[in-house]
Design an enzyme around this catalytic site. Structure first.
Site, PDB file in Angstrom:
ATOM      1  N   LYS A 117      -1.115   5.847  11.968  1.00 53.77           N
ATOM      2  CA  LYS A 117      -0.111   5.239  11.031  1.00 53.77           C
ATOM      3  C   LYS A 117      -1.020   4.493   9.969  1.00 53.77           C
ATOM      4  CE  LYS A 117       3.369   1.690  10.292  1.00 53.77           C
ATOM      5  NZ  LYS A 117       3.965   0.489  10.621  1.00 53.77           N
TER       6      LYS A 117
ATOM      7  N   CYS B 137      -3.756 -11.506  27.737  1.00 51.57           N
ATOM      8  CA  CYS B 137      -3.421 -11.151  26.507  1.00 51.57           C
ATOM      9  C   CYS B 137      -4.171  -9.815  26.265  1.00 51.57           C
ATOM     10  CB  CYS B 137      -3.643 -12.312  25.720  1.00 51.57           C
ATOM     11  SG  CYS B 137      -3.410 -11.424  23.810  1.00 51.57           S
TER      12      CYS B 137
ATOM     13  N   HIS C 192       4.347   1.106   2.029  1.00 48.45           N
ATOM     14  CA  HIS C 192       5.303   0.461   1.261  1.00 48.45           C
ATOM     15  C   HIS C 192       6.029   1.273   0.173  1.00 48.45           C
ATOM     16  CE1 HIS C 192       2.532  -2.864   3.038  1.00 48.45           C
ATOM     17  NE2 HIS C 192       3.687  -3.063   3.741  1.00 48.45           N
TER      18      HIS C 192
ATOM     19  N   CYS D 132      -2.171 -15.893  19.870  1.00 51.50           N
ATOM     20  CA  CYS D 132      -1.126 -15.143  19.222  1.00 51.50           C
ATOM     21  C   CYS D 132      -0.075 -15.692  18.640  1.00 51.50           C
ATOM     22  CB  CYS D 132      -0.645 -13.833  19.966  1.00 51.50           C
ATOM     23  SG  CYS D 132      -1.955 -12.667  20.577  1.00 51.50           S
TER      24      CYS D 132
ATOM     25  N   LYS E 276      -2.690  -1.787   7.358  1.00 52.42           N
ATOM     26  CA  LYS E 276      -3.695  -2.514   7.387  1.00 52.42           C
ATOM     27  C   LYS E 276      -4.441  -2.624   8.955  1.00 52.42           C
ATOM     28  CE  LYS E 276      -2.431  -6.757   6.095  1.00 52.42           C
ATOM     29  NZ  LYS E 276      -1.381  -6.765   5.063  1.00 52.42           N
TER      30      LYS E 276
ATOM     31  N   HIS F  59      -6.531 -10.479  22.918  1.00 54.86           N
ATOM     32  CA  HIS F  59      -7.558 -11.504  23.101  1.00 54.86           C
ATOM     33  C   HIS F  59      -8.349 -11.506  24.518  1.00 54.86           C
ATOM     34  CE1 HIS F  59      -5.026 -13.210  19.724  1.00 54.86           C
ATOM     35  NE2 HIS F  59      -6.408 -13.438  19.217  1.00 54.86           N
TER      36      HIS F  59
ATOM     37  N   HIS G  60       0.875  -1.093  -0.003  1.00 49.92           N
ATOM     38  CA  HIS G  60      -0.271  -0.037   0.030  1.00 49.92           C
ATOM     39  C   HIS G  60       0.848   1.132  -0.105  1.00 49.92           C
ATOM     40  CE1 HIS G  60       0.913   0.353   4.302  1.00 49.92           C
ATOM     41  NE2 HIS G  60       0.529  -0.616   4.565  1.00 49.92           N
TER      42      HIS G  60
ATOM     43  N   CYS H 182       0.333 -16.397  24.640  1.00 50.89           N
ATOM     44  CA  CYS H 182      -0.734 -16.553  24.094  1.00 50.89           C
ATOM     45  C   CYS H 182      -0.877 -17.490  23.167  1.00 50.89           C
ATOM     46  CB  CYS H 182      -1.282 -15.086  23.739  1.00 50.89           C
ATOM     47  SG  CYS H 182      -3.013 -15.130  22.968  1.00 50.89           S
TER      48      CYS H 182
END
Ligand code: MSP
Length: 503
Positions: A300, A147, A21, A129, A303, A150, A18, A126
């Site tokens: 920032k 976590c 990058h 994760c 995604k 989660h 995107h 976790c």
């Protein structure tokens, strides 16, 4: 030293690239193209970081094998870089067998030298994760570690792992970071130094049991372990230049290697990378060029924040690669995050590319064709304009030499504004023979076009071709020596965009 080796980070291909990058990659490309203009022997490396849990999970989600996914994504990345006119020399993939061998050999070498050892690792884990959380990283609920993502209790797990003795490199790193000016801008060097001073350096785990992460390079002498993805990834910079396959080529480029990285991966590219290199007896990089983030409404772009701006949208809105490359280079900032929006990008594109550069090219080209049938013979360059061109070109060269691409561009925009003002003031359309004015203006356009060529290569080639001059080494440009311009066309380089939406 006439070689110039420049790298981008290798990107995780768990989605298409995107704007963020593209920001890094375009910057590296501009520096690569500039070095080529200066007649350096350039090697420009980019590529994809294809191993690890992130990619393994991404493939699982798609119901494909990791290999299928990374193969497809390598094509996607190459295609975007082609569309953005990125002039990389080699596209490295960490699944390349040559690279995998470098990773295994390096791991073995460090083990044999005593920099890698096996020991227990214990911590709060976790399962969702698949990640250990250190104190400070997890949250506490009723005194128990949870976590943060989660919101579930963490398990205390112990596993055997391979450690890299990062702690041994503390003095070395502090000495290098304080004295060697590798990290640029320097504030980032201070940031790493003070983190090491404050927290010290702990050995880091550089392998995972294969049951937890299967997609990666196996530890050569213990295939029940997979090598940590960052150890694997960092080595791309040596593989890509021929470390294992062509040692003389490797040496030739390595002496002048520049890594371009975002500030998110500063620690890996300094503390970790410098130590690995030292342990492998490889000289440290010449420069690590660090930049800040592109942000949107303070966050920032990425995604996880869900505020991605797609490269496709940019390419179609700003008429192809030149517009996008210019905008990204213009907002580039090493120290401060840059807020971007379509309003801002439209304004830069319209004011600078369309109204300043494009307009001057069009006006001067059209006048030359109308008044002098496109043939403009050498005259003495207007004295004041000559001075302005020389001064601005020197500043441009100095700034580019200091990796300050936006600063260099701004200088050329100023020169182009002076060019437009000179047209308004001297009114060449009223003169019977405006050769002197037009020759002077064409010299200004020539210098500006050469200077902008690394940023807007397509438009620059077009102007050079239509006006009859060469894109040459900007450090050798001489004013007032070109015998004749032959203008065949006064192109409209950048169609303005209609501001229409806000983000
Ligand atoms: N695979 C690792 C890098 C390994 S290098 C040996 C990685 N990949 S990544 O896909 O997450 O790309 C990170 C890089 O993309 C950042 O360091 C930065 O150069 C660039 N950027 C991604 N989003 C960005 C912004 N919003 N702003 C600026 N740069 C951004 O980390």
């Amino acid at each position: 030293m006439n070689t110039f080796y420049i790298t981008t980070p290798i990107y995780y291909p768990n989605g298409p690239p995107h704007i963020g990058h593209a920001y890094t990659t375009v910057y590296a490309d501009v520096l690569a193209r500039f070095a080529r203009l200066l007649e350096k022997d350039v090697f420009f490396l980019t590529g994809n970081d294809e191993h690890g849990l992130k990619i393994q999970r991404f493939a699982e989600k798609l119901g494909k094998t990791p290999k299928e996914v990374v193969d497809e994504m390598a094509t996607v990345y190459r295609d975007y870089w082609l569309r953005l006119n990125i002039s990389y020399d080699y596209f490295i993939r960490t699944t390349d067998s040559v690279h995998e061998k470098v990773v295994m050999d390096s791991f073995r070498k460090l083990y044999e030298k005593g920099y890698v050892y096996k020991d227990k690792y214990g911590g709060f884990y976790c399962v969702e994760c698949e990640k250990y959380y250190l104190p400070g990283e997890y949250v506490e609920v009723e005194g128990k570690p949870y976590c943060p993502i989660h919101n579930k209790p963490l398990e205390y797990l112990e596993e055997e792992t391979y450690y890299f003795k990062l702690s041994e490199f503390k003095d070395f790193l502090l000495q290098v970071l304080r004295n060697d000016k590798i990290v640029y801008p320097e504030e980032y060097s201070l940031e790493v130094t003070s983190r090491i001073e404050k927290e010290g350096l702990r050995d880091i785990s550089i392998a995972r049991p294969v049951e937890r992460v299967s997609w990666g390079v196996k530890v050569p002498f213990d295939p029940s372990y997979v090598i940590y993805v960052w150890f694997d990834a960092l080595l791309n910079y040596i593989t890509g230049a021929g470390y294992a396959t062509d040692p003389s080529r490797f040496e030739k480029y390595w002496v002048n290697v520049h890594h371009v990285v975002g500030k998110d991966i500063l620690w890996f590219h300094t503390a970790v990378w410098f130590s690995i290199l030292k342990a492998l007896d490889i000289p440290l990089p010449k420069k690590v060029l660090v930049h800040a983030f592109l942000i949107n409404k303070g966050l920032k772009i990425g995604k996880s924040a869900g505020n991605v701006i797609s490269i496709d949208d940019l390419l179609s809105r700003y008429n192809g690669p030149d517009g996008v490359r210019y905008i990204l280079s213009r907002v580039f900032n090493m120290s401060k995050d840059s807020e971007v929006s379509f309003e801002l990008m439209d304004a830069i594109y319209n004011d600078e590319l369309a109204d300043t550069y494009g307009n001057l090219v069009r006006r001067v080209g059209a006048l030359a064709m109308k008044k002098l049938k496109g043939k403009i013979y050498r005259r003495e360059v207007d004295k004041k304009l000559n001075e302005q061109i020389t001064l601005r070109l020197n500043t441009y060269l100095e700034r580019m030499g200091n990796y300050d691409v936006p600063g260099a561009i701004i200088e050329i925009m100023e020169l182009l504004r002076e060019g437009n003002a000179y047209v308004n003031n001297t009114r060449p359309w009223e003169k019977e023979d405006p050769s002197k004015e037009l020759y002077s203006l064409l010299e200004l356009i020539r210098v500006s076009t050469i200077a902008l060529a690394p940023v807007i290569p397509n438009a620059a080639s077009k102007v050079a071709e239509e006006f009859g001059f060469r894109i040459e080494n900007p450090a050798r440009v001489q004013l007032g020596v070109l015998e004749r311009y032959n203008i065949r066309n006064a192109p409209i380089l950048f169609k303005k965009v209609m501001p229409q939406r806000s983000t």
